[in-house]
Design an enzyme around this catalytic site. Structure first.
Site, PDB file in Angstrom:
ATOM      1  N   LYS B  71      -2.054  -4.639 -11.487  1.00  0.00           N
ATOM      2  CA  LYS B  71      -3.495  -4.457 -11.244  1.00  0.00           C
ATOM      3  C   LYS B  71      -4.279  -5.762 -11.254  1.00  0.00           C
ATOM      4  CE  LYS B  71      -3.646   0.019 -13.611  1.00  0.00           C
ATOM      5  NZ  LYS B  71      -4.475   0.866 -14.488  1.00  0.00           N
ATOM      6  N   ASN B  92      -7.078  -1.066  -8.783  1.00  0.00           N
ATOM      7  CA  ASN B  92      -5.956  -0.138  -8.644  1.00  0.00           C
ATOM      8  C   ASN B  92      -6.024   0.693  -7.369  1.00  0.00           C
ATOM      9  OD1 ASN B  92      -7.978   1.505  -9.537  1.00  0.00           O
ATOM     10  ND2 ASN B  92      -7.034   1.936 -11.520  1.00  0.00           N
ATOM     11  N   GLY B 132     -11.172  -0.999 -26.896  1.00  0.00           N
ATOM     12  CA  GLY B 132     -10.128  -1.360 -25.936  1.00  0.00           C
ATOM     13  C   GLY B 132     -10.753  -1.999 -24.713  1.00  0.00           C
ATOM     14  N   GLY B 135      -7.505  -3.156 -19.064  1.00  0.00           N
ATOM     15  CA  GLY B 135      -7.855  -2.708 -17.718  1.00  0.00           C
ATOM     16  C   GLY B 135      -8.743  -1.489 -17.708  1.00  0.00           C
ATOM     17  N   GLY B 244      -8.194  13.055 -21.687  1.00  0.00           N
ATOM     18  CA  GLY B 244      -7.748  11.982 -20.796  1.00  0.00           C
ATOM     19  C   GLY B 244      -7.597  12.410 -19.349  1.00  0.00           C
TER      20      GLY B 244
END
Lengths: 277, 277
Positions: B71, B92, B132, B135, B244
Site C-alpha cells: 500500500k 489501496n 493506531g 495505514g 470491523g
C-alpha cells in the site's frame, strides 16, 4: 468461487474477446472442485515480454496459456521447448519448473492426433497431407510426425513458410518423407485443413474435393462452425472426418496434465463447457 | 462466467490466502450480471513496481485493489493521489484515467465514516480518538477530518508514526485540532481502535474501557471476529458500536464507484457475499 487460495492460469493474448478456454477449463475446474481459474489477460505485443516475467513471478500462477499474437515470441522467451513447440516455432502453453525455469509446449497437434486415435485412425505408416503451415499446421505436422506417419505432404501458399517447416521436421525426424504438397487430396490416408479457409461463406475450399476418395480421413481446424464446407463435402463423399472443436476438447486434457492438474477427458469437458457445438 | 470480455480487478498482495475481497465483489458482480472479476494475484515486494506496470498495460484491467505489503509503495507509483491517500501515505485502490495516468485512492476511512453516518453518528464538531496510526488508522483519521470532526486525538506506540500523521493532517486540514492522544477514552464522542489488538485472545484492550462513557461511540477495525473484546466491553457499558466488517461492506460501494461500476449498497453486498459472520 474465487478466493485467496485460487491458482491462476493467465490466458494471454490480444484481443481477448474470442477466447474460448475460460468457458471450458473453468466449468471443469468447478465441477472437480479444483480451486483454479483461467483468466483472460489482454496484452499487446510491446508489453508481452515484460508481462510474462511479471506473471511468472506471481506466487499463485500455475502456468499460462498463450494465444495470438504472442505464440512465436513466447517460444523465444522460455528456457526450454518441447520438440513439437520447436518444430512449430511457437508455444501456447508455459509452465514453471520447480527451479523457476520456464518450459514451453504446444498441444494443438496433440489434440488433433488424440482425436484421430480416438476415432480409430491408424497413423503409423500413413500418408498425410496438411494444408497450411502456420502455427496450428506446424503443430499438427509435428504431432503427425511424432505419431509415426510415413509421408507428410505440406501445402502453403507461402513457399518459404512451407520450406521452414519442412526443414525443422527433417531435422527432428530424419526418416520422415517430407514432400511439397498441393491441394489435390488424391491418394492420402489423411488430409487436414490447417488454413483459416472455411471461416467465411465466400472462402474457397482448401482442397479439390472432387478428388477426395471415401477412404481418406478429413481433419478440420476451423472451429467457427461445426460442419465447414470442407467437412460437408467430405461427408457427402462418404469420408470420415474430425470437426475443429474435437481437436480443442482433445488438447485440453494435455494442457491440464502439463500444468499438473488431475486427468480430464474430452467427454467431461464437453459436458460442462459453456462453449458448445 | 468468465469469458474473453471479462474485465479484471487484480487484487495484489502477498500472501494472498487471507484475501476477502473476491468473496464479496465477485458474487455481487454475478448477482448484477456484470462481467467483471476480482482476481487475487500474489506479488512479492521486489516485483511490485514492474508488475503494476504490466497489469495496467493489460487491455481488460479496470482497476486494481492493493493490499499488504504494497500500500505504501503503491502511493509512490501512481501519478496522482486523493487527499485521503496522501494523508494516509498509502493507497489501496488504483484506477487508470482515460489519458492512461494512474490515480490512487484509499477507502478504508470512507467505509468507516459511511458506517458511522448510517448509524446516525454526528461527526461535525465531534471529538474523536483514534488508536493506531498505521495505514488503516491514518485513513480513518483523514476521513474523520474530511467529515468535519473538531478535535482528533491520535495514539500510537510509535511517536514518530503519530507525528507524521499529525503533520499531514494539519497540512491538509489547518483548522483541525490534532492532539497527541492516550488510551484513555474519557470525554470523547467517538473512539476507534485502528490497531490489530483484538485479533488474538491474549491481546490487551486498546483502550482503558473502565473509563468509557455510555455516550461514546466505539468503532473497531479488527475483522477476525464480529465482537472483539473491546466491542464486548463497549456493549456491556451501554455504548453504541460498529464492527470491523461494517467498515468493509461500507467501503466497497466507494471502490466500485471509483472503478466506474454501478452503485452498490452494503446490504446487497452482505446478502451475496460468501464471507460472513
Amino acid at each position: 468461487m474465487i478466493n485467496g487460495s485460487t491458482q491462476l492460469i493467465p490466458h494471454i493474448g490480444y484481443p481477448t474477446e474470442a477466447f474460448r478456454a475460460p468457458m471450458i477449463y473453468n466449468p471443469w475446474f468447478a465441477s472437480k472442485q479444483i480451486n483454479a481459474i483461467v483468466v483472460p489477460m489482454g496484452v499487446k505485443p510491446k508489453d508481452f515480454a515484460s508481462t510474462l516475467t511479471s506473471i511468472f513471478a506471481m506466487t499463485n500462477v500455475r502456468g499460462a496459456l498463450i494465444t495470438m499474437p504472442h505464440k512465436v515470441e513466447a517460444a523465444s522467451l522460455v528456457d526450454s521447448l518441447s520438440v513439437t513447440a520447436s518444430i512449430a516455432g511457437a508455444c501456447n502453453a508455459i509452465a514453471r519448473n520447480p527451479d523457476g525455469s520456464l518450459t514451453g509446449d504446444q498441444f494443438d497437434g496433440i489434440g488433433f492426433v488424440r482425436g484421430l486415435r480416438r476415432k480409430g485412425v491408424e497413423l503409423t505408416g500413413a500418408r498425410a497431407l496438411v494444408a497450411g503451415c502456420g502455427g496450428v499446421g506446424s503443430a499438427i505436422a509435428a504431432s503427425l510426425a511424432a505419431a509415426g506417419v510415413d509421408e507428410l505432404h505440406l501445402f502453403d501458399l507461402d513457399q518459404q513458410t512451407r520450406e521452414h517447416l519442412s526443414q525443422r521436421l527433417r531435422t527432428h525426424y530424419p526418416h520422415l518423407r517430407v514432400v511439397a504438397g498441393s491441394t489435390d487430396p488424391d491418394g492420402f490416408d489423411l488430409v487436414c485443413n490447417a488454413t483459416p479457409l472455411g471461416m467465411h461463406d465466400e472462402d474457397p475450399l482448401p482442397f479439390d474435393v472432387s478428388r477426395l476418395a471415401p477412404s481418406t480421413f478429413v481433419g478440420e481446424v476451423v472451429m467457427k462452425r461445426e460442419i465447414t464446407p470442407l467437412l460437408a463435402a467430405a461427408r457427402s463423399r462418404g469420408c470420415r472426418y474430425q470437426i475443429g472443436t474435437d481437436m480443442l476438447f482433445e488438447m485440453i486434457p494435455a494442457y491440464l496434465e502439463f500444468f499438473g492438474f488431475p486427468e480430464a477427458t474430452p467427454e467431461e469437458l464437453r459436458a460442462v463447457a459453456t462453449l458448445q457445438y
